[in-house]
Design a protein around this motif. Structure first.
Motif, mmCIF file in Angstrom:
data_model
loop_
_atom_site.group_PDB
_atom_site.id
_atom_site.type_symbol
_atom_site.label_atom_id
_atom_site.label_comp_id
_atom_site.label_asym_id
_atom_site.label_seq_id
_atom_site.Cartn_x
_atom_site.Cartn_y
_atom_site.Cartn_z
ATOM 1 N N THR A 169 31.813 -46.561 -3.290
ATOM 2 C CA THR A 169 31.254 -47.213 -2.100
ATOM 3 C C THR A 169 30.675 -48.810 -2.232
ATOM 4 O O THR A 169 29.951 -48.739 -3.237
ATOM 5 N N LYS A 188 23.978 -40.828 16.047
ATOM 6 C CA LYS A 188 25.428 -40.270 15.613
ATOM 7 C C LYS A 188 26.193 -40.975 16.331
ATOM 8 O O LYS A 188 25.857 -41.628 17.426
ATOM 9 N N ASP A 200 36.076 -37.386 5.989
ATOM 10 C CA ASP A 200 34.656 -36.898 5.872
ATOM 11 C C ASP A 200 33.613 -37.388 6.898
ATOM 12 O O ASP A 200 32.844 -36.465 7.454
ATOM 13 N N PHE A 201 33.919 -38.613 7.334
ATOM 14 C CA PHE A 201 32.808 -39.237 8.044
ATOM 15 C C PHE A 201 33.006 -38.506 9.342
ATOM 16 O O PHE A 201 31.902 -38.336 10.210
ATOM 17 N N ASP A 210 30.731 -35.405 10.618
ATOM 18 C CA ASP A 210 29.565 -35.607 10.782
ATOM 19 C C ASP A 210 29.160 -37.267 10.827
ATOM 20 O O ASP A 210 28.815 -37.917 9.896
ATOM 21 N N ASP A 270 27.248 -39.393 11.308
ATOM 22 C CA ASP A 270 25.723 -39.874 11.336
ATOM 23 C C ASP A 270 25.938 -41.434 11.065
ATOM 24 O O ASP A 270 26.532 -41.876 9.872
ATOM 25 N N ASN A 274 23.801 -43.299 9.497
ATOM 26 C CA ASN A 274 23.486 -43.681 7.981
ATOM 27 C C ASN A 274 24.678 -43.436 7.215
ATOM 28 O O ASN A 274 24.745 -43.943 5.876
ATOM 29 N N LYS A 275 25.710 -42.739 7.575
ATOM 30 C CA LYS A 275 26.534 -42.481 6.600
ATOM 31 C C LYS A 275 28.086 -43.403 6.960
ATOM 32 O O LYS A 275 29.067 -43.243 6.158
ATOM 33 N N GLU A 298 29.612 -45.267 4.045
ATOM 34 C CA GLU A 298 30.635 -44.635 3.088
ATOM 35 C C GLU A 298 32.131 -44.804 3.376
ATOM 36 O O GLU A 298 32.983 -44.605 2.749
#
Lengths: 157, 127
Positions: B30, B78, B98-99, B102, B104, B106-107, B110
């Motif tokens: 990342t 979210k 993946d994202f 969830d 979020d 903050n993710k 990624e």
């Protein structure tokens, strides 16, 4: 003392490139502050000298409308040290000019020999940091702008 | 240009822009978390990619920049369904597997992987 680390511009092509000169003198206080027994002009101040050369070039490209601040030094590689009596040339070329930022590349030459390659980015602070209410005109004071005036007058003749 | 050739050029670009080593720039790395990119670096990467591949990258196309300041797109930290749909539309070059489990905020970083950049460039040069 004024925080100006170039003596004057030798060449200035608006929006493209600039060449500035800096003569290092034993009379300057700072050369004695780095290594007491061996006066030198430190690399950090050559990065600053290059940044001032480039920053004025970038600022003038938009008629000093934006406050140009150094945002990133991507590369600054030096191969030699500089001592009193040496003459430095900072040569900077704009590689990208966008509404919010600019990138610049160039060299530092010591007595004609290239001793550093530098690549850096500038942010147009008032565009990039909206909401912070930065005062306009906090970067380019008169002394910086006066350094390029002779070249701009020549262009207008 | 093959994907491997694009990868090598993207790798070179990221090494220069971020001062990282070649073995750090893997396809799954990342940009922010693994390679330490900060905000100005994203613009630096855009500038360098434009030059390396001789392409034009409109601002916000590779790295969408105004998702997080739209209140319709975010709730309780979210992305909302509307926000997620919008982001997917604007980032067809990212892998959301993946994202989206969830989303979020903050993710969100990624999503910005080396592979995301490679996918974007591949789309751009084949267009």
């Amino acid at each position: 003392m004024r925080w100006i680390w170039i003596d004057r511009f030798v060449e200035f092509e608006p929006g493209k490139r600039a060449l500035a000169v800096k003569n290092v003198s034993l009379a300057e206080e700072h050369v004695h502050d780095y290594w007491e027994a061996y006066p030198t002009h430190p690399a950090a101040l050559m990065v600053e000298g290059f940044a001032q050369t480039s920053g004025i070039l970038v600022g003038q490209a938009n008629d000093f409308e934006h406050d140009v601040v150094l945002a990133k030094v991507a590369k600054a590689e030096f191969t030699d040290i500089v001592v009193p009596g040496d003459q430095l040339h900072y040569e900077a070329e704009i590689t990208n000019l966008a509404p919010e930022a600019a990138s610049v590349e160039g060299t530092v030459r010591k007595n004609g020999e290239v001793i550093a390659n530098i690549s850096m980015m500038f942010s147009h602070a008032n565009n990039a940091m909206q909401g912070l209410e930065l005062p306009h005109g906090f970067v380019f004071t008169g002394s910086f702008q006066r350094m390029v005036e002779p070249f701009l007058e020549k262009r207008n003749d | 240009m093959t994907e491997q050739e694009v990868f090598e050029k993207v790798q070179e670009t990221l090494i220069e822009a971020l001062g990282v080593d070649d073995d750090e720039v893997t396809a799954e790395a990342t940009l922010t978390g693994d390679l330490g990119a900060e905000s100005i670096d994203f613009l630096d990467i855009v500038f360098r990619l434009e030059k390396a591949f001789d392409i034009k990258i409109p601002r916000g196309e590779l790295f969408p920049d105004n998702i997080l300041n739209n209140p319709e797109f975010i709730k309780d930290g979210k992305l909302t369904d509307v926000g997620l749909t919008e982001l997917k539309t604007r980032m067809p070059h990212a892998d959301f597997t993946d994202f989206e489990q969830d989303p979020d905020i903050n993710k969100m970083q990624e999503l910005f992987k080396v592979q995301t950049v490679i996918n974007y460039v591949m789309g751009k040069i084949s267009a």
